[in-house]
Scaffold this motif. Sequence first.
Motif, short mmCIF file in Angstrom:
data_model
loop_
_atom_site.label_atom_id
_atom_site.label_comp_id
_atom_site.label_asym_id
_atom_site.label_seq_id
_atom_site.Cartn_x
_atom_site.Cartn_y
_atom_site.Cartn_z
N ASP A 134 0.89 -1.34 0.01
CA ASP A 134 0.12 0.05 0.04
C ASP A 134 0.69 1.24 -0.07
OD1 ASP A 134 -2.21 1.37 -0.10
OD2 ASP A 134 -2.72 1.50 2.08
N ARG A 135 1.72 1.21 -0.62
CA ARG A 135 2.51 2.52 -1.11
C ARG A 135 2.78 2.74 -2.65
NH1 ARG A 135 8.00 -0.02 1.61
NH2 ARG A 135 6.93 -0.42 3.65
N SER A 136 3.20 4.15 -3.04
CA SER A 136 3.70 4.12 -4.32
C SER A 136 5.07 3.38 -4.76
CB SER A 136 3.97 5.63 -4.55
OG SER A 136 2.55 6.26 -4.74
N PRO A 137 5.09 2.74 -5.87
CA PRO A 137 6.46 2.11 -6.07
C PRO A 137 7.52 3.33 -5.77
CG PRO A 137 4.95 1.61 -7.68
CD PRO A 137 4.34 2.59 -6.90
N PHE A 138 8.77 2.76 -5.09
CA PHE A 138 9.57 3.64 -4.73
C PHE A 138 10.54 4.19 -5.69
CE2 PHE A 138 11.98 -0.06 -4.88
CZ PHE A 138 13.43 0.39 -5.23
N ILE A 139 10.48 3.36 -6.93
CA ILE A 139 11.24 3.60 -8.04
C ILE A 139 10.90 4.88 -8.92
CG2 ILE A 139 12.10 1.29 -8.50
CD1 ILE A 139 9.84 1.36 -10.42
N LEU A 140 9.61 5.36 -8.42
CA LEU A 140 8.98 6.38 -9.11
C LEU A 140 9.35 7.96 -8.72
CD1 LEU A 140 5.35 4.93 -9.81
CD2 LEU A 140 7.43 4.83 -11.25
N PHE A 141 9.93 7.94 -7.58
CA PHE A 141 10.21 9.08 -6.93
C PHE A 141 11.51 9.14 -6.11
CE2 PHE A 141 7.11 6.91 -4.19
CZ PHE A 141 7.84 7.01 -2.90
N ASP A 142 12.12 8.04 -6.12
CA ASP A 142 13.13 8.24 -5.00
C ASP A 142 14.39 7.18 -5.78
OD1 ASP A 142 14.49 8.42 -2.56
OD2 ASP A 142 13.70 6.63 -1.45
N ASP A 143 15.62 7.70 -5.40
CA ASP A 143 16.80 6.80 -5.76
C ASP A 143 16.89 6.90 -7.26
OD1 ASP A 143 19.01 5.26 -4.95
OD2 ASP A 143 17.55 3.71 -4.02
N PHE A 144 18.11 6.30 -7.79
CA PHE A 144 18.42 6.14 -9.18
C PHE A 144 18.65 4.44 -9.10
CE2 PHE A 144 21.35 6.04 -12.80
CZ PHE A 144 21.11 7.17 -13.50
N TYR A 145 17.57 3.99 -9.51
CA TYR A 145 17.35 2.38 -9.35
C TYR A 145 17.03 1.94 -10.74
CZ TYR A 145 16.45 -2.18 -7.63
OH TYR A 145 16.59 -3.19 -7.04
N ALA A 146 15.75 2.25 -11.15
CA ALA A 146 14.91 1.85 -12.37
C ALA A 146 15.78 2.39 -13.54
CB ALA A 146 13.74 2.36 -12.37
N SER A 147 16.60 3.78 -13.08
CA SER A 147 17.27 4.32 -14.42
C SER A 147 18.41 3.42 -14.88
CB SER A 147 17.75 5.67 -13.86
OG SER A 147 16.79 6.43 -13.28
N CYS A 148 19.00 2.61 -14.06
CA CYS A 148 20.03 1.59 -14.34
C CYS A 148 19.59 0.70 -15.11
CB CYS A 148 20.64 1.13 -12.90
SG CYS A 148 21.12 2.25 -11.67
N ALA A 149 18.27 0.12 -14.82
CA ALA A 149 17.82 -0.74 -15.75
C ALA A 149 17.46 -0.30 -17.32
CB ALA A 149 16.59 -1.52 -15.23
N VAL A 150 17.00 1.18 -17.26
CA VAL A 150 16.80 1.73 -18.47
C VAL A 150 18.03 1.92 -19.34
CG1 VAL A 150 16.10 3.88 -19.78
CG2 VAL A 150 14.74 2.95 -17.58
N LEU A 151 19.09 2.31 -18.62
CA LEU A 151 20.53 2.36 -19.30
C LEU A 151 20.90 1.12 -19.68
CD1 LEU A 151 22.22 5.27 -16.79
CD2 LEU A 151 21.18 5.43 -19.23
N GLY A 152 20.92 0.11 -18.94
CA GLY A 152 21.26 -1.30 -19.22
C GLY A 152 20.41 -1.84 -20.48
N GLY A 153 19.23 -1.61 -20.66
CA GLY A 153 18.49 -2.04 -21.52
C GLY A 153 18.92 -1.45 -22.87
N SER A 154 19.01 -0.02 -22.73
CA SER A 154 19.45 0.84 -23.66
C SER A 154 20.62 0.35 -24.31
CB SER A 154 19.57 2.16 -23.24
OG SER A 154 18.36 2.64 -22.80
#
Lengths: 208, 208, 208
Positions: A134-154
């Motif tokens: 019952d929270r917003s996914p932390f990747i959407l507003f915090d930290d540099f986390y999902a961005s690492c996956a975006v860069l890796g996928g790219s």
Amino acid sequence: MNTVGLVAFALVGATKAIREEFDVFGIAVVGLVTAFAGGATRDLLVNRVPLALRSLGEISLGLLGVGLAVGLSVVLDSPDDHPITLVADAVGLAAFTTAGAIVATDAGLSGFGVVAVATINAVGGGAFADILLDRSPFILFDDFYASCAVLGGSAYWLAVAVGAAGSTAAVACATVAVGTRVAAVNYGWSLPTVQMFGPTRERIGDKR
Amino acid sequence: MNTVGLVAFALVGATKAIREEFDVFGIAVVGLVTAFAGGATRDLLVNRVPLALRSLGEISLGLLGVGLAVGLSVVLDSPDDHPITLVADAVGLAAFTTAGAIVATDAGLSGFGVVAVATINAVGGGAFADILLDRSPFILFDDFYASCAVLGGSAYWLAVAVGAAGSTAAVACATVAVGTRVAAVNYGWSLPTVQMFGPTRERIGDKR
Amino acid sequence: MNTVGLVAFALVGATKAIREEFDVFGIAVVGLVTAFAGGATRDLLVNRVPLALRSLGEISLGLLGVGLAVGLSVVLDSPDDHPITLVADAVGLAAFTTAGAIVATDAGLSGFGVVAVATINAVGGGAFADILLDRSPFILFDDFYASCAVLGGSAYWLAVAVGAAGSTAAVACATVAVGTRVAAVNYGWSLPTVQMFGPTRERIGDKR
């Protein structure tokens, strides 16, 4: 790498559920969701039956991570913040990003599709776990986390686009993902919000 | 119409995420989810790989909407309440409802299936975005919004049932959806709750 | 059994939405999601178009449950806590667990996959409904509910593994699920949290 990732992701997810005082069933579900929901979503998006439902090896690793979280919670304050966990989690992030990029490329998706599926594979489980908590996914507003996956996928998509072999692309993807993640943890990277660009801060802040 | 809808939906979703002070990754994700998650769910329900992962044109429109939201947030208080946005959003609602009804009919679903998939196509993205923002989907308790998709999808199914050509059914569906939505905005329509029927109000209200 | 379950699940879900003062569209959606989202997720996981979108009979039962919830809310304080509802819900839990175990076994899933899909079929709808109501799924921290589905699914898998016929396995599954659920309601069973194991309670409690 995948092995390390499954255990680490399940441990991190289960620890969050322990902190919320979920019961043992809830702890196991949140741990397994963190470890497997990203890959299951990837499989659904390319019309495959999720691998985690077909083999037993991977699930055992997830359950090991859940068990570790329960055991370590008795002796450690927050096993999910331990340096070893952070490194294992970064390795898992890279492994899951790479697995997603490979499956998406094999399924003939567009460049956007490859990056999107790689990112969903890597962070979808954690995002789903946060919704269960019952929270917003932390990747959407915090930290540099999902961005690492975006860069890796790219990186994977770029490597394939310039004609590299699949294995070279996979190495590039994993290296970029784990490298940016370790750097992000060490240097405290984060992405900007729109409010940081000045004049909008108060107007929009007031509306909340 | 689909083009207008993708840009409008992404703009509306991204604006919500900006208001919650999500970072730029979160803003892009919530915007793209608003624009594409409804169509992706439709594709999953009829066992297709989501179109948004296979082509690049649609994603560009979504990213344009996200960019507009970021740019307009600097100069406007709430770009998602602007009359132009409301009209564009109504057009998108109609376009997505129609697309869902067509795909569902082609897949041989029942009458209920056609209306359900048309509605999910139209409002599923916004509902998912609200979940990511840690709230109940607004369509479930507020406004006369999803109902326009239900009416449009029913019009499509009815037109097909009485033997109309697919293109006629599509026009009927889009007209009903956009017409009821514009009327709902102008006249402030909303659906009743059970509490409005009187004696239950206090009893149930007390339990919350 | 399936009939009883669909009506009971829709009634329970719709009652929750009524309590949150959702409008009639929201009430219908939460009721139908409670009744059908578990089965739809099961079908997606094994790559089938959800049955609820293809036939009309099942949906009528769901709508009947929603209608009952609206009607009964006017005369009863909480129709979802009524003994008849609790028994009907236990019957539905058993029916949905069994249906999930059968479909998963037919799809050739692993032992874990059979138990997981049986459980998702039984409790996925209620969990999704809780997410729509902006709370954590109650099955994760409260009550002895999903555990009955886990036990039932395990009984099915075990029966098949020792060479029993499908119909025998189905009876075993349904009996275990409904039996443990009725016992859990009568004796107030619940699962432990990690905090119950003593020394961690305060440390972890402090962190929240």
